[in-house]
Design a protein around this motif. Structure first.
Motif, PDB file in Angstrom:
ATOM      1  N   SER A   2      41.171  33.248  35.558  1.00  0.00           N
ATOM      2  CA  SER A   2      40.411  33.701  36.552  1.00  0.00           C
ATOM      3  C   SER A   2      39.160  32.456  36.555  1.00  0.00           C
ATOM      4  CB  SER A   2      39.609  35.158  36.100  1.00  0.00           C
ATOM      5  OG  SER A   2      38.372  35.229  35.270  1.00  0.00           O
ATOM      6  N   GLN A   3      38.554  32.360  36.521  1.00  0.00           N
ATOM      7  CA  GLN A   3      37.782  30.512  36.884  1.00  0.00           C
ATOM      8  C   GLN A   3      38.659  30.095  37.174  1.00  0.00           C
ATOM      9  OE1 GLN A   3      37.494  32.244  34.117  1.00  0.00           O
ATOM     10  NE2 GLN A   3      35.212  32.662  33.230  1.00  0.00           N
ATOM     11  N   LEU A 101      26.517  38.704  47.189  1.00  0.00           N
ATOM     12  CA  LEU A 101      27.011  40.611  48.119  1.00  0.00           C
ATOM     13  C   LEU A 101      28.040  40.482  46.135  1.00  0.00           C
ATOM     14  CD1 LEU A 101      26.889  40.779  51.977  1.00  0.00           C
ATOM     15  CD2 LEU A 101      25.425  41.920  50.049  1.00  0.00           C
ATOM     16  N   PRO A 102      29.378  40.149  46.436  1.00  0.00           N
ATOM     17  CA  PRO A 102      29.824  41.046  45.398  1.00  0.00           C
ATOM     18  C   PRO A 102      29.235  40.604  44.195  1.00  0.00           C
ATOM     19  CG  PRO A 102      31.444  38.767  46.755  1.00  0.00           C
ATOM     20  CD  PRO A 102      29.820  38.863  46.945  1.00  0.00           C
ATOM     21  N   VAL A 103      28.457  39.589  43.752  1.00  0.00           N
ATOM     22  CA  VAL A 103      27.601  39.375  42.322  1.00  0.00           C
ATOM     23  C   VAL A 103      26.721  40.803  42.779  1.00  0.00           C
ATOM     24  CG1 VAL A 103      25.352  38.277  40.878  1.00  0.00           C
ATOM     25  CG2 VAL A 103      27.197  37.533  41.918  1.00  0.00           C
ATOM     26  N   ALA A 104      26.025  41.513  43.267  1.00  0.00           N
ATOM     27  CA  ALA A 104      25.348  43.189  43.479  1.00  0.00           C
ATOM     28  C   ALA A 104      26.901  43.482  43.310  1.00  0.00           C
ATOM     29  CB  ALA A 104      24.811  42.524  44.558  1.00  0.00           C
ATOM     30  N   ALA A 105      27.413  43.555  43.592  1.00  0.00           N
ATOM     31  CA  ALA A 105      29.035  44.606  43.117  1.00  0.00           C
ATOM     32  C   ALA A 105      28.528  44.992  42.071  1.00  0.00           C
ATOM     33  CB  ALA A 105      29.635  44.806  45.276  1.00  0.00           C
ATOM     34  N   LEU A 162      39.487  43.603  47.266  1.00  0.00           N
ATOM     35  CA  LEU A 162      40.594  42.987  46.856  1.00  0.00           C
ATOM     36  C   LEU A 162      40.238  43.340  45.247  1.00  0.00           C
ATOM     37  CD1 LEU A 162      41.854  39.877  47.984  1.00  0.00           C
ATOM     38  CD2 LEU A 162      42.933  41.782  48.914  1.00  0.00           C
ATOM     39  N   ASP A 163      39.391  43.307  44.578  1.00  0.00           N
ATOM     40  CA  ASP A 163      39.118  43.145  43.519  1.00  0.00           C
ATOM     41  C   ASP A 163      39.454  44.573  42.957  1.00  0.00           C
ATOM     42  OD1 ASP A 163      37.534  42.962  40.987  1.00  0.00           O
ATOM     43  OD2 ASP A 163      36.148  44.314  41.242  1.00  0.00           O
ATOM     44  N   GLN A 164      39.524  46.134  43.903  1.00  0.00           N
ATOM     45  CA  GLN A 164      39.581  47.006  43.293  1.00  0.00           C
ATOM     46  C   GLN A 164      41.276  47.037  42.942  1.00  0.00           C
ATOM     47  OE1 GLN A 164      36.765  49.185  42.585  1.00  0.00           O
ATOM     48  NE2 GLN A 164      35.857  47.635  42.646  1.00  0.00           N
ATOM     49  N   THR A 165      42.258  46.674  43.422  1.00  0.00           N
ATOM     50  CA  THR A 165      43.208  46.517  43.611  1.00  0.00           C
ATOM     51  C   THR A 165      43.834  46.281  42.426  1.00  0.00           C
ATOM     52  OG1 THR A 165      43.531  44.405  43.875  1.00  0.00           O
ATOM     53  CG2 THR A 165      43.526  45.749  46.021  1.00  0.00           C
ATOM     54  N   LEU A 224      40.684  37.874  41.216  1.00  0.00           N
ATOM     55  CA  LEU A 224      39.311  39.789  41.036  1.00  0.00           C
ATOM     56  C   LEU A 224      40.607  40.508  40.013  1.00  0.00           C
ATOM     57  CD1 LEU A 224      38.923  38.942  45.010  1.00  0.00           C
ATOM     58  CD2 LEU A 224      37.546  38.926  43.177  1.00  0.00           C
ATOM     59  N   GLN A 225      41.886  40.116  40.107  1.00  0.00           N
ATOM     60  CA  GLN A 225      42.399  41.536  39.093  1.00  0.00           C
ATOM     61  C   GLN A 225      42.506  40.975  37.719  1.00  0.00           C
ATOM     62  OE1 GLN A 225      46.299  40.944  41.126  1.00  0.00           O
ATOM     63  NE2 GLN A 225      45.853  42.531  42.565  1.00  0.00           N
ATOM     64  N   SER A 226      41.637  39.636  37.452  1.00  0.00           N
ATOM     65  CA  SER A 226      42.186  39.462  36.126  1.00  0.00           C
ATOM     66  C   SER A 226      40.417  39.191  35.327  1.00  0.00           C
ATOM     67  CB  SER A 226      43.005  37.831  35.930  1.00  0.00           C
ATOM     68  OG  SER A 226      42.530  36.912  36.665  1.00  0.00           O
ATOM     69  N   GLY A 227      39.161  38.954  36.896  1.00  0.00           N
ATOM     70  CA  GLY A 227      38.537  38.698  36.262  1.00  0.00           C
ATOM     71  C   GLY A 227      37.617  39.226  37.118  1.00  0.00           C
ATOM     72  N   PRO A 228      35.971  39.005  36.228  1.00  0.00           N
ATOM     73  CA  PRO A 228      34.767  39.483  37.074  1.00  0.00           C
ATOM     74  C   PRO A 228      34.759  39.274  38.676  1.00  0.00           C
ATOM     75  CG  PRO A 228      33.602  37.942  35.634  1.00  0.00           C
ATOM     76  CD  PRO A 228      35.274  37.925  35.595  1.00  0.00           C
ATOM     77  N   LEU A 229      33.867  39.749  38.990  1.00  0.00           N
ATOM     78  CA  LEU A 229      33.924  40.365  40.738  1.00  0.00           C
ATOM     79  C   LEU A 229      33.564  39.216  40.742  1.00  0.00           C
ATOM     80  CD1 LEU A 229      34.202  41.027  43.456  1.00  0.00           C
ATOM     81  CD2 LEU A 229      33.119  42.993  43.458  1.00  0.00           C
ATOM     82  N   GLY A 230      32.120  39.207  40.548  1.00  0.00           N
ATOM     83  CA  GLY A 230      30.592  38.236  41.053  1.00  0.00           C
ATOM     84  C   GLY A 230      31.004  36.489  40.618  1.00  0.00           C
ATOM     85  N   VAL A 231      31.756  37.030  39.519  1.00  0.00           N
ATOM     86  CA  VAL A 231      32.066  35.218  39.162  1.00  0.00           C
ATOM     87  C   VAL A 231      32.593  34.679  40.043  1.00  0.00           C
ATOM     88  CG1 VAL A 231      33.543  33.445  37.447  1.00  0.00           C
ATOM     89  CG2 VAL A 231      30.951  35.236  36.645  1.00  0.00           C
ATOM     90  N   SER A 232      33.978  35.442  40.313  1.00  0.00           N
ATOM     91  CA  SER A 232      35.261  35.047  40.992  1.00  0.00           C
ATOM     92  C   SER A 232      34.710  34.376  42.702  1.00  0.00           C
ATOM     93  CB  SER A 232      36.185  35.656  41.157  1.00  0.00           C
ATOM     94  OG  SER A 232      36.478  36.561  39.696  1.00  0.00           O
ATOM     95  N   ALA A 233      33.924  35.397  43.254  1.00  0.00           N
ATOM     96  CA  ALA A 233      33.586  35.409  44.536  1.00  0.00           C
ATOM     97  C   ALA A 233      32.440  34.113  44.545  1.00  0.00           C
ATOM     98  CB  ALA A 233      32.576  36.351  44.799  1.00  0.00           C
TER      99      ALA A 233
END
Length: 275
Positions: A2-3, A101-105, A162-165, A224-233
């Motif tokens: 994902s990175q 913001l995605p990190v917070a989410a 997209l992370d929620q898909t 986003l589908q394969s890794g953490p939201l915060g790091v990817s964003a």
């Protein structure tokens, strides 16, 4: 994985913005947006063949459609801000908030970051600010700051949706997104009387911008589908560094010391977040 996908996203968004900027010097901005989005659909069709989708749910399609609307709102807010202010003001605000913001989410959704990853997040946010910094920038009107923040919120929401898909839905959420974003972009272009097709000399630049943007959207969805939201964003939000690098290599621009420092910080952030 994902990175790496997120890093590819940053590179692709960076060169897409660079190409779109070049095209917008010779063609109305919303014409560039509309036609590049439409051209990008060709690449989307290819990815549908290459990437399997074992289970496509109506929820994933709905999330993609809403993300498409938010993406267009983000573009509209970003370019409105750029029309009134300089990149040195708009880019640090939009890039850093769109990462933060995605990190917070992600934390709200239960994601946990290690100390090393938190340091990486800090380096990435610093890199976004430094790489777009211009000490000669004038005072920013409140409208520019407001539009920059609004653009960041729309882009962050785009990432979060997209992370929620589901990974089982493959690329189909993006099909829903483009089914909404392309018509909306052309509506705006028509209203601004800038929907005419690109001239032959501009078409290759617009096409490259559209294909790079579409490829970036595919890679960030997969990340986003394969890794953490915060790091990817956060990694994806390093795109200004690649825009600057493209300007150095192609336009022979000379970045200042702070921009070079920002590029170095971006490299450190990628290492810290990827390990």
């Amino acid at each position: 994985m994902s990175q790496l996908l997120s890093l590819a996203t940053a590179a692709l968004y960076g060169v897409a913005d660079f190409s779109g900027g070049l095209a917008s010097r010779k063609m109305a901005l919303w014409g560039v947006v509309a036609w590049s989005q439409l051209i990008g659909v060709a690449l989307l069709g290819l990815t549908l063949i290459l990437i399997d989708a074992p289970a496509i749910s109506t929820g994933d399609i709905a999330l993609g459609a809403v993300a498409g609307v938010l993406g267009v709102l983000g573009i509209a807010s970003l370019y409105a801000a750029l029309a009134r202010g300089s990149m040195s003001i708009v880019s640090p605000i939009t890039g850093s908030l769109a990462a933060l913001l995605p990190v917070a989410a992600g934390l709200v959704l239960g994601e946990l970051l290690s100390t090393q990853q938190w340091v990486g997040v800090g380096c990435a946010l610093a890199a976004v600010i430094l790489v777009a910094w211009d000490r000669s920038a004038s005072h920013a009107p409140a409208s520019v700051i407001g539009l920059s923040v609004l653009a960041a919120v729309w882009f962050a929401a785009f990432f979060i949706l997209l992370d929620q898909t589901s990974a089982d839905s493959g690329i189909w959420p993006l099909v829903a997104a483009r089914s909404v974003s392309v018509p909306l972009a052309f509506v705006v272009a028509f209203l601004r009387k800038s929907a005419a097709p690109p001239r032959r000399d501009i078409l290759p630049i617009v096409a490259f911008a559209g294909l790079a943007d579409m490829a970036a959207t595919v890679t960030i969805l997969l990340a986003l589908q394969s890794g953490p939201l915060g790091v990817s964003a956060v990694i994806a939000s390093l795109y200004p560094a690649f825009t600057v690098l493209a300007a150095i290599l192609i336009l022979k621009e000379h970045p200042n010391k702070l921009q070079w420092l920002g590029i170095g910080m971006a490299l450190i952030a990628v290492v810290l977040l990827a390990v």
